[in-house]
Scaffold this motif. Structure first.
Motif, PDB file in Angstrom:
ATOM      1  N   PRO A  12      12.490  -5.209  -4.263  1.00 19.91           N
ATOM      2  CA  PRO A  12      13.844  -4.912  -4.741  1.00 19.91           C
ATOM      3  C   PRO A  12      14.884  -5.467  -3.762  1.00 19.91           C
ATOM      4  CG  PRO A  12      12.484  -2.924  -4.677  1.00 19.91           C
ATOM      5  CD  PRO A  12      11.715  -4.006  -3.993  1.00 19.91           C
ATOM      6  N   ARG A  13      16.052  -5.781  -4.292  1.00 23.19           N
ATOM      7  CA  ARG A  13      17.132  -6.337  -3.464  1.00 23.19           C
ATOM      8  C   ARG A  13      17.491  -5.416  -2.297  1.00 23.19           C
ATOM      9  NH1 ARG A  13      19.107 -10.814  -1.535  1.00 23.19           N
ATOM     10  NH2 ARG A  13      21.013 -10.268  -0.485  1.00 23.19           N
ATOM     11  N   TRP A  14      17.551  -4.110  -2.538  1.00 25.07           N
ATOM     12  CA  TRP A  14      17.909  -3.175  -1.468  1.00 25.07           C
ATOM     13  C   TRP A  14      16.898  -3.256  -0.330  1.00 25.07           C
ATOM     14  CZ3 TRP A  14      14.550   0.445   0.259  1.00 25.07           C
ATOM     15  CH2 TRP A  14      13.500   0.810  -0.591  1.00 25.07           C
ATOM     16  N   LEU A  15      15.632  -3.515  -0.662  1.00 24.41           N
ATOM     17  CA  LEU A  15      14.598  -3.595   0.358  1.00 24.41           C
ATOM     18  C   LEU A  15      14.747  -4.873   1.175  1.00 24.41           C
ATOM     19  CD1 LEU A  15      12.157  -2.234   1.599  1.00 24.41           C
ATOM     20  CD2 LEU A  15      10.735  -3.347  -0.129  1.00 24.41           C
ATOM     21  N   GLU A  16      15.045  -5.977   0.515  1.00 23.58           N
ATOM     22  CA  GLU A  16      15.314  -7.225   1.236  1.00 23.58           C
ATOM     23  C   GLU A  16      16.503  -7.043   2.190  1.00 23.58           C
ATOM     24  OE1 GLU A  16      13.599  -9.904   1.505  1.00 23.58           O
ATOM     25  OE2 GLU A  16      12.203  -9.681  -0.160  1.00 23.58           O
TER      26      GLU A  16
ATOM     27  N   LYS B  41       2.960  10.640  -6.484  1.00 25.04           N
ATOM     28  CA  LYS B  41       3.419  11.475  -7.599  1.00 25.04           C
ATOM     29  C   LYS B  41       3.765  10.626  -8.819  1.00 25.04           C
ATOM     30  CE  LYS B  41       4.937  15.424  -4.920  1.00 25.04           C
ATOM     31  NZ  LYS B  41       5.993  16.378  -4.650  1.00 25.04           N
ATOM     32  N   GLY B  42       2.931   9.617  -9.071  1.00 26.73           N
ATOM     33  CA  GLY B  42       3.093   8.801 -10.261  1.00 26.73           C
ATOM     34  C   GLY B  42       4.162   7.727 -10.196  1.00 26.73           C
ATOM     35  N   GLN B  43       4.777   7.540  -9.045  1.00 32.38           N
ATOM     36  CA  GLN B  43       5.801   6.510  -8.946  1.00 32.38           C
ATOM     37  C   GLN B  43       5.569   5.605  -7.737  1.00 32.38           C
ATOM     38  OE1 GLN B  43       9.839   7.791  -7.991  1.00 32.38           O
ATOM     39  NE2 GLN B  43       9.064   9.661  -7.048  1.00 32.38           N
ATOM     40  N   VAL B  44       6.070   4.383  -7.820  1.00 31.42           N
ATOM     41  CA  VAL B  44       6.007   3.465  -6.695  1.00 31.42           C
ATOM     42  C   VAL B  44       7.045   3.909  -5.669  1.00 31.42           C
ATOM     43  CG1 VAL B  44       6.422   1.083  -5.948  1.00 31.42           C
ATOM     44  CG2 VAL B  44       5.195   1.543  -8.075  1.00 31.42           C
ATOM     45  N   VAL B  45       6.625   3.961  -4.408  1.00 28.41           N
ATOM     46  CA  VAL B  45       7.518   4.350  -3.315  1.00 28.41           C
ATOM     47  C   VAL B  45       7.351   3.372  -2.163  1.00 28.41           C
ATOM     48  CG1 VAL B  45       7.549   6.811  -3.908  1.00 28.41           C
ATOM     49  CG2 VAL B  45       5.804   5.940  -2.334  1.00 28.41           C
ATOM     50  N   TYR B  46       8.359   3.334  -1.299  1.00 29.27           N
ATOM     51  CA  TYR B  46       8.331   2.494  -0.106  1.00 29.27           C
ATOM     52  C   TYR B  46       8.455   3.385   1.117  1.00 29.27           C
ATOM     53  CZ  TYR B  46       8.893  -1.355  -3.298  1.00 29.27           C
ATOM     54  OH  TYR B  46       8.690  -2.260  -4.310  1.00 29.27           O
ATOM     55  N   TYR B  47       7.512   3.214   2.028  1.00 28.31           N
ATOM     56  CA  TYR B  47       7.423   4.032   3.235  1.00 28.31           C
ATOM     57  C   TYR B  47       7.793   3.167   4.441  1.00 28.31           C
ATOM     58  CZ  TYR B  47       5.230   6.791   6.928  1.00 28.31           C
ATOM     59  OH  TYR B  47       4.981   7.510   8.069  1.00 28.31           O
TER      60      TYR B  47
ATOM     61  N   LYS C 194      14.522   2.472  -6.405  1.00 28.90           N
ATOM     62  CA  LYS C 194      15.955   2.164  -6.431  1.00 28.90           C
ATOM     63  C   LYS C 194      16.583   2.238  -5.046  1.00 28.90           C
ATOM     64  CE  LYS C 194      16.574   3.557 -11.176  1.00 28.90           C
ATOM     65  NZ  LYS C 194      17.306   4.367 -12.137  1.00 28.90           N
ATOM     66  N   GLY C 195      15.792   2.588  -4.049  1.00 28.72           N
ATOM     67  CA  GLY C 195      16.308   2.664  -2.686  1.00 28.72           C
ATOM     68  C   GLY C 195      16.876   4.013  -2.314  1.00 28.72           C
ATOM     69  N   ASN C 196      16.662   5.008  -3.158  1.00 22.30           N
ATOM     70  CA  ASN C 196      17.127   6.363  -2.848  1.00 22.30           C
ATOM     71  C   ASN C 196      16.112   7.048  -1.942  1.00 22.30           C
ATOM     72  OD1 ASN C 196      19.415   6.146  -4.586  1.00 22.30           O
ATOM     73  ND2 ASN C 196      18.061   6.522  -6.317  1.00 22.30           N
ATOM     74  N   LEU C 197      16.606   7.686  -0.899  1.00 22.80           N
ATOM     75  CA  LEU C 197      15.743   8.399   0.029  1.00 22.80           C
ATOM     76  C   LEU C 197      15.145   9.625  -0.651  1.00 22.80           C
ATOM     77  CD1 LEU C 197      14.747   8.560   3.000  1.00 22.80           C
ATOM     78  CD2 LEU C 197      16.697  10.062   3.417  1.00 22.80           C
ATOM     79  N   ILE C 198      13.816   9.721  -0.618  1.00 19.95           N
ATOM     80  CA  ILE C 198      13.116  10.871  -1.187  1.00 19.95           C
ATOM     81  C   ILE C 198      12.934  11.940  -0.121  1.00 19.95           C
ATOM     82  CG2 ILE C 198      10.951  11.669  -2.202  1.00 19.95           C
ATOM     83  CD1 ILE C 198      10.617   8.809  -3.349  1.00 19.95           C
ATOM     84  N   CYS C 199      12.442  11.513   1.058  1.00 16.47           N
ATOM     85  CA  CYS C 199      12.169  12.457   2.130  1.00 16.47           C
ATOM     86  C   CYS C 199      11.842  11.692   3.406  1.00 16.47           C
ATOM     87  CB  CYS C 199      10.999  13.373   1.766  1.00 16.47           C
ATOM     88  SG  CYS C 199       9.427  12.483   1.592  1.00 16.47           S
ATOM     89  N   HIS C 200      11.567  12.460   4.458  1.00 15.17           N
ATOM     90  CA  HIS C 200      11.114  11.930   5.746  1.00 15.17           C
ATOM     91  C   HIS C 200       9.723  12.515   6.003  1.00 15.17           C
ATOM     92  CE1 HIS C 200      15.197  10.571   6.550  1.00 15.17           C
ATOM     93  NE2 HIS C 200      15.632  11.786   6.288  1.00 15.17           N
ATOM     94  N   PRO C 201       8.658  11.772   5.656  1.00 16.38           N
ATOM     95  CA  PRO C 201       7.308  12.331   5.769  1.00 16.38           C
ATOM     96  C   PRO C 201       6.855  12.650   7.194  1.00 16.38           C
ATOM     97  CG  PRO C 201       7.306  10.394   4.361  1.00 16.38           C
ATOM     98  CD  PRO C 201       8.643  10.473   5.012  1.00 16.38           C
ATOM     99  N   GLU C 202       7.327  11.906   8.175  1.00 15.64           N
ATOM    100  CA  GLU C 202       6.892  12.088   9.563  1.00 15.64           C
ATOM    101  C   GLU C 202       8.088  11.967  10.484  1.00 15.64           C
ATOM    102  OE1 GLU C 202       4.154   8.847   9.935  1.00 15.64           O
ATOM    103  OE2 GLU C 202       2.472  10.047   9.233  1.00 15.64           O
ATOM    104  N   GLY C 203       7.855  12.323  11.739  1.00 13.24           N
ATOM    105  CA  GLY C 203       8.880  12.151  12.760  1.00 13.24           C
ATOM    106  C   GLY C 203       9.693  13.400  12.999  1.00 13.24           C
ATOM    107  N   GLY C 204      10.773  13.236  13.728  1.00 11.29           N
ATOM    108  CA  GLY C 204      11.581  14.369  14.144  1.00 11.29           C
ATOM    109  C   GLY C 204      10.922  15.043  15.332  1.00 11.29           C
TER     110      GLY C 204
END
Length: 102
Positions: free
Chosen positions: A15-19, A43-49, A65-75
């Motif tokens: 996606p353009r937002w990823l580039e 969860k049935g959808q393509v995601v970018y980590y 679409k480039g919307n933040l879902i969550c922060h799986p790790e870190g902090g």
């Protein structure tokens, strides 16, 4: 688990937002550990980590679409923001999209 150094990048329909995000990373100083972005099904959808450099930085999980879902790790705890605690267990279809080549 991180893909091996020999894994080829998956450039399929980025996606353009990823580039744009990749270009922002390249405009900044190289981080340690190296920033990388992988594509999964979750969860049935393509995601970018997106993993980020040191220390205590959150990793980011985005939808197509480039919307933040969550922060799986870190902090401070290393466990992210708690919004997707099952990501590591339930993600499938790992494809390395980009790793900072510098």
């Amino acid at each position: 688990m991180r893909p091996t150094q020999t894994t080829a990048f998956d450039t399929t329909s980025r996606p353009r937002w990823l580039e744009d995000r990749i270009q922002r990373h390249l405009a900044e100083p190289k981080q340690n550990p190296i920033v990388q972005i992988s594509r999964y099904t979750y969860k049935g959808q393509v995601v970018y980590y997106e993993t980020l450099g040191c220390c205590d930085q959150f990793s980011n999980l985005y939808n197509t679409k480039g919307n933040l879902i969550c922060h799986p790790e870190g902090g401070l705890t290393g466990r992210g923001d708690g919004q997707c605690p099952d990501f590591e267990k339930n993600r499938t279809g790992e494809r390395l999209v980009w790793r900072d080549p510098r």
